[in-house]
Design an enzyme around this catalytic site. Structure first.
Site, PDB file in Angstrom:
ATOM      1  N   GLU A 119      -8.381 -62.956  19.193  1.00  0.00           N
ATOM      2  CA  GLU A 119      -8.165 -62.964  17.749  1.00  0.00           C
ATOM      3  C   GLU A 119      -9.429 -63.423  17.017  1.00  0.00           C
ATOM      4  O   GLU A 119      -9.822 -62.838  15.998  1.00  0.00           O
ATOM      5  CB  GLU A 119      -7.001 -63.895  17.420  1.00  0.00           C
ATOM      6  CG  GLU A 119      -6.751 -64.086  15.929  1.00  0.00           C
ATOM      7  CD  GLU A 119      -5.808 -65.239  15.646  1.00  0.00           C
ATOM      8  OE1 GLU A 119      -5.623 -65.566  14.456  1.00  0.00           O
ATOM      9  OE2 GLU A 119      -5.277 -65.823  16.605  1.00  0.00           O
ATOM     10  N   ASP A 148     -11.409 -60.732  14.429  1.00  0.00           N
ATOM     11  CA  ASP A 148     -11.578 -60.972  13.004  1.00  0.00           C
ATOM     12  C   ASP A 148     -12.970 -60.531  12.545  1.00  0.00           C
ATOM     13  O   ASP A 148     -13.123 -59.886  11.505  1.00  0.00           O
ATOM     14  CB  ASP A 148     -11.363 -62.465  12.715  1.00  0.00           C
ATOM     15  CG  ASP A 148     -11.572 -62.806  11.255  1.00  0.00           C
ATOM     16  OD1 ASP A 148     -10.779 -62.354  10.419  1.00  0.00           O
ATOM     17  OD2 ASP A 148     -12.545 -63.523  10.950  1.00  0.00           O
ATOM     18  N   GLU A 185      -5.747 -58.376  15.333  1.00  0.00           N
ATOM     19  CA  GLU A 185      -7.152 -58.768  15.529  1.00  0.00           C
ATOM     20  C   GLU A 185      -7.488 -58.875  17.008  1.00  0.00           C
ATOM     21  O   GLU A 185      -8.592 -58.499  17.432  1.00  0.00           O
ATOM     22  CB  GLU A 185      -7.425 -60.087  14.810  1.00  0.00           C
ATOM     23  CG  GLU A 185      -7.363 -59.952  13.292  1.00  0.00           C
ATOM     24  CD  GLU A 185      -7.534 -61.271  12.566  1.00  0.00           C
ATOM     25  OE1 GLU A 185      -7.831 -61.243  11.362  1.00  0.00           O
ATOM     26  OE2 GLU A 185      -7.371 -62.338  13.195  1.00  0.00           O
TER      27      GLU A 185
END
Length: 210
Positions: free
Chosen positions: A19, A23, A100
């Site tokens: 994640e 991002d 993500e």
């Protein structure tokens, strides 16, 4: 990849590290698309659009379209009670994090140039909306004027129509001079329209404070 931290033997074995990387992958893909497709947008406007597109809300929408919650549910069938698992896979923050993480996994597998078109395609609706609708002209005007050490205030010039269907006319007044005028169903909409007109005129206005 589809392992929630609550049932991972170690948090580093959940999707959280992916994640973190995903991002940045998403931000870069969106930023480059906006930079290439909107050469007339200011840095401040580009940043606001990017912020909207990469928000938790937008990521969760795309995650639902890709049915990533079902993938998480498959992995967690034996880890949590059914009702708790259902709440988890519908949670906005969890869905956004999954999206993500999936982007990061794809990036690591195929590289940025190969996954960028797919990312842009998946977020195309969010990008188009943010670029054409989700624009805060008042904030953009205020920031532009601040760099010139100037100020803007908004005044209601007229209110018309019946009580159930009001129409407001507002003016954007820069250092005592009306620089823009807008009409809207609400005062806020009228002020945004006035700010938009003032922004269009801004290069022709004097840079010197009044």
């Amino acid at each position: 990849m589809f392992t929630h931290s609550s049932w991972a033997p170690d948090r580093t074995l959940s999707y959280e590290r992916l994640e973190f990387l995903g991002d940045s992958v998403l931000e870069l893909a969106v930023a480059r698309t906006l930079y290439d497709e909107h050469p007339d947008f200011s840095e401040g406007r580009l940043a606001k659009i990017r912020s909207h597109v990469v928000s938790r809300q937008s990521c969760a929408v795309v995650a639902r379209e890709l049915d990533l919650g079902a993938r998480l549910k498959e992995r967690g069938t034996d880890a949590l009670p059914e009702d708790e698992l259902e709440r988890l896979v519908r949670n906005r923050n969890v869905l956004a994090a999954l999206l993500e993480a999936a982007l990061a996994a794809a990036f690591l597998e195929w590289g940025f140039e190969h996954v960028e078109p797919a990312i842009v395609a998946a977020f195309s609706e969010q990008i188009d909306y943010a670029a054409t609708q989700h624009v805060d002209y008042k904030t953009e005007l205020q920031e532009a004027l601040a760099r010139r050490r100037r100020h803007v205030i908004y005044t209601v010039l007229d209110v018309g129509g019946p009580a159930h269907e009001r129409e407001f006319t507002c003016g954007a007044v820069i250092d005592g001079e009306e620089a823009g005028r807008g009409v809207g169903r609400t005062k806020k909409d009228a002020e945004q329209a006035a700010a938009r007109e003032a922004l269009a005129k801004l290069p022709s206005l004097s840079d010197a404070p009044a």
